[in-house]
Scaffold this motif. Structure first.
Motif, mmCIF file in Angstrom:
data_model
loop_
_atom_site.group_PDB
_atom_site.id
_atom_site.type_symbol
_atom_site.label_atom_id
_atom_site.label_comp_id
_atom_site.label_asym_id
_atom_site.label_seq_id
_atom_site.Cartn_x
_atom_site.Cartn_y
_atom_site.Cartn_z
ATOM 1 N N LYS A 282 -41.853 -49.306 25.115
ATOM 2 C CA LYS A 282 -41.402 -47.956 24.399
ATOM 3 C C LYS A 282 -40.904 -46.914 25.252
ATOM 4 O O LYS A 282 -40.056 -46.113 24.870
ATOM 5 N N HIS A 283 -41.194 -47.036 26.542
ATOM 6 C CA HIS A 283 -40.582 -46.157 27.522
ATOM 7 C C HIS A 283 -38.894 -46.373 27.927
ATOM 8 O O HIS A 283 -38.299 -45.497 28.039
ATOM 9 N N LYS A 285 -35.041 -47.244 27.643
ATOM 10 C CA LYS A 285 -34.064 -46.766 26.747
ATOM 11 C C LYS A 285 -33.022 -47.902 26.419
ATOM 12 O O LYS A 285 -33.203 -48.851 27.418
ATOM 13 N N GLN A 286 -32.211 -47.851 25.709
ATOM 14 C CA GLN A 286 -31.231 -49.036 25.368
ATOM 15 C C GLN A 286 -30.460 -49.221 26.721
ATOM 16 O O GLN A 286 -29.826 -48.442 27.279
ATOM 17 N N ASP A 288 -31.696 -50.432 29.580
ATOM 18 C CA ASP A 288 -32.607 -50.362 30.777
ATOM 19 C C ASP A 288 -33.132 -51.788 31.009
ATOM 20 O O ASP A 288 -33.152 -52.452 30.292
ATOM 21 N N ASP A 292 -35.641 -50.063 36.027
ATOM 22 C CA ASP A 292 -35.843 -48.725 35.740
ATOM 23 C C ASP A 292 -36.890 -48.177 35.209
ATOM 24 O O ASP A 292 -37.117 -46.863 34.736
ATOM 25 N N LYS A 311 -33.719 -54.245 27.820
ATOM 26 C CA LYS A 311 -33.531 -53.830 26.296
ATOM 27 C C LYS A 311 -32.150 -53.674 25.715
ATOM 28 O O LYS A 311 -31.253 -53.375 26.286
ATOM 29 N N ARG A 313 -28.630 -53.051 23.570
ATOM 30 C CA ARG A 313 -27.982 -51.903 23.131
ATOM 31 C C ARG A 313 -27.599 -52.077 21.447
ATOM 32 O O ARG A 313 -27.120 -53.281 21.536
ATOM 33 N N SER A 336 -34.883 -50.743 19.172
ATOM 34 C CA SER A 336 -35.496 -49.370 18.524
ATOM 35 C C SER A 336 -36.776 -49.813 17.951
ATOM 36 O O SER A 336 -37.675 -48.979 17.775
#
Length: 406
Positions: A282-283, A285-286, A288, A292, A311, A313, A336
């Motif tokens: 959840k933390h 980002k696309q 990552d 990170d 994650k 993109r 997402s």
């Protein structure tokens, strides 16, 4: 067993067939897989489930032990023709992969008892070529990992090409990235295409980048591949879900839905995760990576496992879909939704259509998918082989796949 379909199609022998991605691409291009062989039971069940209606003979055999003469005898006994126009195959390649290198640090010379060509996992390409030498098809196509380009200071690919030449074939090989062939995945693999020398032809791989710098084949992203699939939560085990066609569905997704059961999606299931993983997903980002993450969400050393989590993109192709997904899917975290990808999403990223069946457990399905040749890559190469070697232009009445070709 029943004999293969009509003599009007060019007959293919698929060795180390796995889930049948190689065969599927060749079938799309108008070839006919007459015989497919593998030793894994889930692969056999998958091949039977997808190819029985095409009259493909599926055999469970250990190709490291079965000789070409034994195969010829077996096929002849069943009144199956043994003249093949094409032999395809992706021999298991753990010894050449980056992951496999850590296990063979003691390699010295190519010809020595500890050399890379003597590692048992690296000998199966020789078995493949033994079948090529025996059956003498017009064309032989082999896929393997790009790690063959440089292994212990040796370019194994050149040695493989020499073995093709010794078997009577003029070979062309190239490192191919699936994303350049329209697959929504960055996946680099070597393809060897050998043409029997008496045909006096040399295969040319299709150019994927045009003179203006544009890609020849339409590029596909993660969004193109999976955004139309219904949202699910981590740990979902609904093997059959409703599928609702959405407005703005990509051309790639429409291609994947071709011949699928209307209103249904199969194998859209994924792994469950613990609370720490869910918080980490959840933390992120696309785009990552594990490195990170903040310290309180890490449970591994980030200097060693810096990319253990990745994650996806929406706007890019995914990273390479591998058989490691059978162990965990941290390398493919949904862009997402707070989860890793589903079996069907992995299949989409490999260009397997929704109509394609995979046998076994969730882990088995992931393994079959990760080990496969992306069918769309196989289709592009097979189309060029048909054009260059068999000199048959695409008929005016296209196959159901070609009617929606990207």
């Amino acid at each position: 067993m029943s004999a293969s379909s009509s003599g009007n199609s060019y007959r293919v022998l698929d060795l180390f067939a796995g889930a049948g991605g190689f065969s599927l691409g060749f079938d799309w291009a108008g070839f006919s897989t007459s015989v497919a062989i593998d030793f894994n039971q889930n692969a056999i069940d998958t091949l039977v489930g997808n190819y029985s209606d095409k009259k493909t003979v599926v055999l469970k055999e250990d190709l490291s032990k079965l000789t070409p003469f034994q195969l010829e005898h077996k096929l002849s006994k069943e009144n199956i023709r043994i003249n093949f126009d094409v032999i395809i195959g992706g021999p298991p390649c753990q010894g050449w992969s980056m992951a496999g290198r850590g296990k063979i640090r003691s390699l010295t010379k190519d010809s020595g008892p500890q050399g890379p060509l003597e590692d048992p996992r690296n000998k199966l390409y020789k078995r493949y070529l033994a079948y090529v030498r025996h059956f003498q098809p017009k064309v032989a196509v082999m896929e393997n990992v790009s790690g063959m380009l440089s292994h212990s200071g040796i370019n194994i690919a050149d040695l493989v090409a020499e073995t093709f030449e010794d078997a009577g074939y003029r070979v062309t090989w190239k490192k191919v990235n699936a994303s350049e062939f329209g697959v929504p995945q960055s996946r680099e693999r070597l393809f060897f295409v050998g043409i029997r020398k008496d045909l006096n032809l040399q295969f040319r791989f299709p150019e994927t980048i045009l003179k203006n710098g544009q890609f020849k084949y339409p590029t596909a992203t993660v969004k193109d591949a999976i955004s139309d699939l219904p949202a699910i939560t981590h740990g979902s085990k609904d093997w059959i879900k409703n599928y609702i066609k959405q407005t703005g569905t990509s051309d790639y997704a429409k291609l994947m839905r071709k011949d699928a059961v209307p209103g249904k999606i199969f194998d859209h299931v994924c792994r469950g995760h613990n609370e720490q993983d869910l918080a980490a997903f959840k933390h992120m980002k696309q785009g990552d990576l594990y490195k990170d993450l903040p310290a309180h969400l890490k449970r591994y050393r980030d200097d060693i496992f810096h990319d253990k989590y990745r994650k996806l993109r929406w706007s890019k192709p995914s990273g390479c879909v591998t058989a490691h997904l059978s162990k965990d899917c941290y390398s493919h975290i949904h862009p997402s939704q707070t989860r890793t990808i589903s079996v069907r999403e992995a299949a989409r990223l490999q260009s397997f259509p929704d109509s394609f069946y995979f046998a076994g457990s969730m882990s088995s399905k992931f393994q079959l998918i990760g080990n496969a040749v992306p069918p769309l890559v196989a289709f592009r190469i097979a189309t060029e082989i048909k054009k260059q070697i068999f000199s048959i232009q695409r008929k005016s009445k296209a196959t159901s796949f070609q009617e929606v070709e990207l």
